[in-house]
Design a protein around this motif. Structure first.
Motif, PDB file in Angstrom:
ATOM      1  N   THR A  78       0.970  -1.161   0.153  1.00  0.00           N
ATOM      2  CA  THR A  78      -0.046   0.020  -0.016  1.00  0.00           C
ATOM      3  C   THR A  78       0.955   1.183   0.024  1.00  0.00           C
ATOM      4  O   THR A  78       0.281   2.127   0.169  1.00  0.00           O
ATOM      5  N   HIS A  79       2.173   1.177   0.064  1.00  0.00           N
ATOM      6  CA  HIS A  79       3.000   2.352  -0.029  1.00  0.00           C
ATOM      7  C   HIS A  79       4.454   1.772  -0.669  1.00  0.00           C
ATOM      8  O   HIS A  79       4.843   0.636  -0.468  1.00  0.00           O
ATOM      9  N   PRO A  80       5.124   2.724  -1.039  1.00  0.00           N
ATOM     10  CA  PRO A  80       6.319   2.310  -1.635  1.00  0.00           C
ATOM     11  C   PRO A  80       7.230   1.646  -0.703  1.00  0.00           C
ATOM     12  O   PRO A  80       7.482   2.159   0.560  1.00  0.00           O
ATOM     13  N   THR A  81       7.821   0.434  -1.112  1.00  0.00           N
ATOM     14  CA  THR A  81       8.521  -0.170   0.046  1.00  0.00           C
ATOM     15  C   THR A  81       9.774  -1.160  -0.459  1.00  0.00           C
ATOM     16  O   THR A  81       9.657  -1.385  -1.648  1.00  0.00           O
ATOM     17  N   THR A  82      10.932  -1.090   0.301  1.00  0.00           N
ATOM     18  CA  THR A  82      11.900  -1.894   0.083  1.00  0.00           C
ATOM     19  C   THR A  82      11.743  -3.325   1.020  1.00  0.00           C
ATOM     20  O   THR A  82      11.696  -2.786   2.172  1.00  0.00           O
TER      21      THR A  82
END
Length: 901
Positions: A249-253
């Motif tokens: 649901t959000h930019p993730t590494t």
């Protein structure tokens, strides 16, 4: 274009300082096959190319029939056979087609770290382009700005990841192995935007062992699974797959991790492939729209189908998020910019969408030139780019109107020495002013008479000073290097190869050079595009070349090495740069001494710009990919007044083609689209390189090559460089033909025109039934780019008559005609002159002509004429001698000389 004739290579090497390396020509008798690598989606027929680039030639291909059932297994390769046709000669070719999941965002061929290439990665890259987030088959994660890669933990001395490179044509043979560390695990870091993804990982059947496989997202372990591997017959095939689905649901590494369950210390896991495909996005991407203009500025609007979605964008090339600019209203950009945008709603974020906006500054160039017979440089040629929104251009000198035209050039004659003249152009549409160009100044002067004089018609020097200096000045000596094809006896056997040699001189003059010494010998290989460049930082000479195995054209490697003067050679790179194929290439050195490699890649369809290390022999990073899908050759970059200019030619065998250029403020930034320069045939030649000349004044010469000896109907003047003069102004570049070129040590290049342009804007008439009288006037408007208006007729013979509106003695005629790549045509014609428009005298008999594109026609008749009559009798395809009326098109007929009244 790939030049393979040994005699031609020797010619090139012997003159490398004046004429840097020729690239990319393929010999007409090259019949070696080629393999193309492409990707296709599961259960979808591949888009097999209708033509294939074989050497320098684009040849039609007939492929074996295929069906969808051949492409239903992901990550499998299918070899499709075909035949290329080179003028009746059938050449076997193949296509390596990799079947891939739809919407791939990562395809990591584990173990194929630089400089190793990967065929399945190349297929994925060709299929997905920039949507594929990994820019190399595999690499180590270093932290910082890295978005992906394998992790090698280093808390303990014995922790290590072992890399097995394997075979680039079979991804299963390459893999990463966990070292004997405490947790016995493998870890990959990946970065993704919000959305739903499917992650597939292939484990190698090299050991009997059980594993846990899971994802670590926001420091939490999710989606844990177990798998088991056994020992297969070849310990490689088939792979053991595990699949994880992930919603973000959000930019993730996050990390993918695999750990063994039990097992002995030396029993470790192995991963050979990681695939990440986007199953669905939570939100559609924003829509980027803009007004239709490309000059000066553009207004950009961002929209979304969901009225509740918020849009964020960046203008600096960075990835947008909620910390970026929030879109509120349309905005204006006034310089070349990449716009990245993302949308957010309650469910999450969309994928990022991008658009490049190349904003062109409308500018003129002003080039001082001589007229034949004059000693002073007291004339100026003004050039500009034609606009779609203008039909007439007015030319101003120091604010005063001096002329108008419908084309893109104008000559200003008889100026005063030492006075500065500033020129600009205004564009008009139906009498209304549309735009005013940026200006440029020029100052007439009187050059020294001590110079070389070059004739562009036949490549001969009319004046060539004796005792000229050649070679590179390094310290107190001049050095010269050659890499040439030689036969040499090695261990009692004669081998064909390439010999690298060095010679030096105290003066650099002819007769002063020592006997060349051998530096190295390379048997059973082939080099093309050979160049030498002195690196002042390392005080070594850098050798760059396109490297191939002998007899092949699929290795596609770069050869970069540094030579110590009077010493040895150190090879820095003899591989594909960062894993990408590389053919035509050149080096560019920026103002700060940083070196860059320009490389034609992806089967010559794209151009890569790589930054090199301080030795200029090892690629460090891929800075940019430009000219995507444009199939450009002989790449070259030059920098002027803070702007970068990229030049290249089009693949066209041995025949002429339109040179093109692009410009940018930053090598890694947004480049303008390719623009035409010169004329539609580069004045009967192919662009090769651009050079600075002059010790106290900077001028630029463009070296293009007329390959007359390679034509089907050979030109008696043979092969030689045709040298044009280039000028630059705020991202705009011009390139002009002049009959003669003077080379001065101090000033540089002085162009010499064979008289005044007698036909510019002159009225044209035709008696041809059905001809467009308005179109006929285009042959004197001065515009002869590939996109310029040309006169075309459906039947022949046809006649075009020019009224120069003054009597004049004519010294030279230039005829520019249409080119059709692969079906080049020769015009059979006559050009006659008349004083009264009724009684004509033959000036040029072109009934036996076989030259294409651009002809330089000296006129020896010293009589006075006012009218010129061009009669086109026939148009013939030079490859098969068949009529080719369909390819008709006369761009320009220009007369040079001196008015007599």
């Amino acid at each position: 274009m790939t030049l393979k004739k040994s005699w031609m290579r020797n010619y090139i090497i012997g003159t490398f300082l004046l004429c840097p390396p020729l690239q990319g020509m393929a010999s007409p008798d090259d019949t070696k096959g080629e393999t193309v690598v492409i990707g296709t989606v599961v259960n979808q027929l591949p888009a097999l190319p209708s033509s294939i680039q074989l050497g320098s030639d684009s040849l039609p291909v007939k492929w074996d029939k295929t069906n969808k059932n051949q492409f239903n297994t992901p990550f499998d390769k299918t070899v499709v056979k075909g035949e290329a046709d080179r003028k009746g000669t059938k050449i076997p070719v193949t296509a390596a087609v990799w079947t891939l999941p739809e919407n791939l965002v990562y395809l990591i061929d584990a173990g194929r770290v630089a400089p190793h290439s990967s065929q399945i990665f190349e297929a994925a890259k060709s299929l997905r382009g920039e949507a594929l987030l990994n820019d190399a088959p595999d690499r180590k994660f270093h932290s910082g700005t890295d978005q992906w890669g394998y992790v090698e933990r280093e808390q303990y001395e014995d922790q290590k990841v072992y890399v097995t490179a394997g075979n680039g044509d079979d991804w299963a043979t390459s893999f990463l192995s966990d070292g004997k560390d405490k947790d016995e695990g493998l870890t990959y870091k990946l970065t993704l935007q919000p959305g739903v993804y499917r992650i597939r990982v292939a484990h190698v059947p090299i050991i009997k062992l059980n594993f846990t496989s899971y994802l670590r997202v926001d420091q939490k372990i999710v989606n844990t699974k177990q798998l088991s591997t056994n020992v297969s017959e070849d310990k490689i095939h088939p792979a053991v797959w595990v699949t994880h689905d992930l919603k973000l649901t959000h930019p993730t590494t996050f990390t993918y991790e695999s750990n063994k369950i039990g097992g002995k210390e030396w029993e470790n896991g192995n991963i050979s492939l990681i695939s990440v495909e986007q199953i669905s996005a939570n939100l559609e991407t924003p829509i980027i729209s803009w007004d239709g203009g490309s000059w000066d500025s553009r207004t950009v609007e961002l929209k979304h189908k969901d009225p509740s979605a918020e849009i964020y964008y960046t203008l600096d090339g960075s990835q947008p998020d909620k910390n970026s600019h929030k879109y509120i209203a349309p905005f204006t950009i006034d310089k070349t910019t990449k716009v990245n945008a993302i949308a957010y709603n309650a469910e999450g974020a969309s994928k990022i969408v991008s658009a490049d906006f190349a904003i062109s500054t409308w500018a003129v160039t002003a080039t001082p030139f001589k007229l034949i017979g004059e000693n002073e440089v007291k004339n100026v040629k003004i050039n500009w780019m034609q606009r779609n929104d203008a039909d007439v251009y007015k030319i101003f000198r120091n604010g005063t109107l001096i002329g108008k035209t419908q084309g893109d050039t104008y000559d200003d004659y008889g100026l005063s020495l030492g006075e500065n003249y500033t020129y600009h152009v205004e564009g008009y549409k139906e009498g209304r002013k549309i735009a005013t160009s940026e200006s440029q100044s020029a100052m007439p002067f009187s050059p020294s008479q001590d110079c070389d004089v070059y004739d562009n018609r036949n490549g001969q020097y009319l004046k060539n000073r004796e005792g000229g200096i050649s070679g590179m000045k390094i310290g107190d000596l001049y050095f010269s290097y050659r890499l040439e094809r030689k036969k040499k006896t090695v261990d009692g056997q004669e081998k064909d190869g390439w010999l690298l040699s060095e010679s030096y001189s105290t003066t650099g003059k002819e007769g002063s050079w020592n006997t060349p010494r051998e530096i190295a010998f390379y048997p059973n290989v082939n080099f093309e595009g050979i160049g030498f460049r002195y690196n002042e930082k390392t005080r070594k000479v850098v050798l760059s070349a396109h490297y191939e195995d002998q007899g092949g054209y699929t290795a596609a490697k770069i050869f970069l090495a540094q030579i110590t003067p009077k010493g040895g050679i150190e090879v820095g790179t003899m591989e594909r740069p960062l894993g990408y194929d590389s053919r035509d290439q050149s080096l560019f050195v920026d103002d700060d001494g940083s070196g860059y490699l320009l490389s034609a890649t992806n089967m010559n369809s794209d151009i890569h710009i790589y930054k090199l290390d301080e030795t200029w022999t090892k690629p460090l990073e891929l800075v940019n990919t430009i000219c995507k899908g444009q199939h450009r050759e002989t790449p070259s970059i030059i920098k002027k007044d803070g702007e970068y200019y990229f030049f290249s030619s089009k693949a066209s065998g041995w025949y002429p083609s339109q040179a093109m250029y692009a410009s940018a403020e930053n090598l890694g930034g947004v480049w303008t689209s390719l623009r035409e320069i010169g004329n539609n045939s580069t004045f009967g030649a192919q662009f090769n390189n651009i050079q600075r000349r002059g010790t106290n004044h900077e001028t630029f010469g463009v070296w293009s090559y007329h390959w007359g000896a390679q034509y089907h109907h050979k030109d008696p003047d043979g092969n030689f460089p045709r040298i044009s003069v280039a000028k630059f102004n705020k991202g705009y570049a011009s390139m002009d033909y002049y009959r003669y070129i003077e080379f001065h040590d101090s000033y540089g290049i002085v162009p010499v025109q064979n008289g005044r342009n007698l036909t510019l804007n002159a009225p044209v008439s035709t008696t041809t039934v059905g001809a467009n009288l308005h179109t006929a006037s285009c042959i004197t408007d001065g515009a002869d780019m590939n996109s310029s208006v040309y006169f075309q007729n459906s039947t022949y013979p046809y006649v075009l008559t020019i009224d120069m509106q003054k009597k004049a003695k004519i010294s030279e005629l230039n005829l520019s005609t249409k080119l059709v790549n692969g079906s080049e045509t020769a015009y059979k014609y006559t050009i006659e002159g008349s004083v009264d428009g009724e009684h004509f005298q033959t000036l040029v008999d072109g009934t036996d002509n076989w030259l294409v594109g651009f002809q330089i026609l000296p006129v020896t008749d010293s009589s006075v004429y006012r009218y010129l009559r061009l009669t086109v009798l026939r148009i013939i395809n030079v490859h098969n001698n068949n009529p080719a009326t369909w390819a008709d098109g006369v761009y320009e007929l220009t007369a040079y000389g001196m008015p007599v009244e």
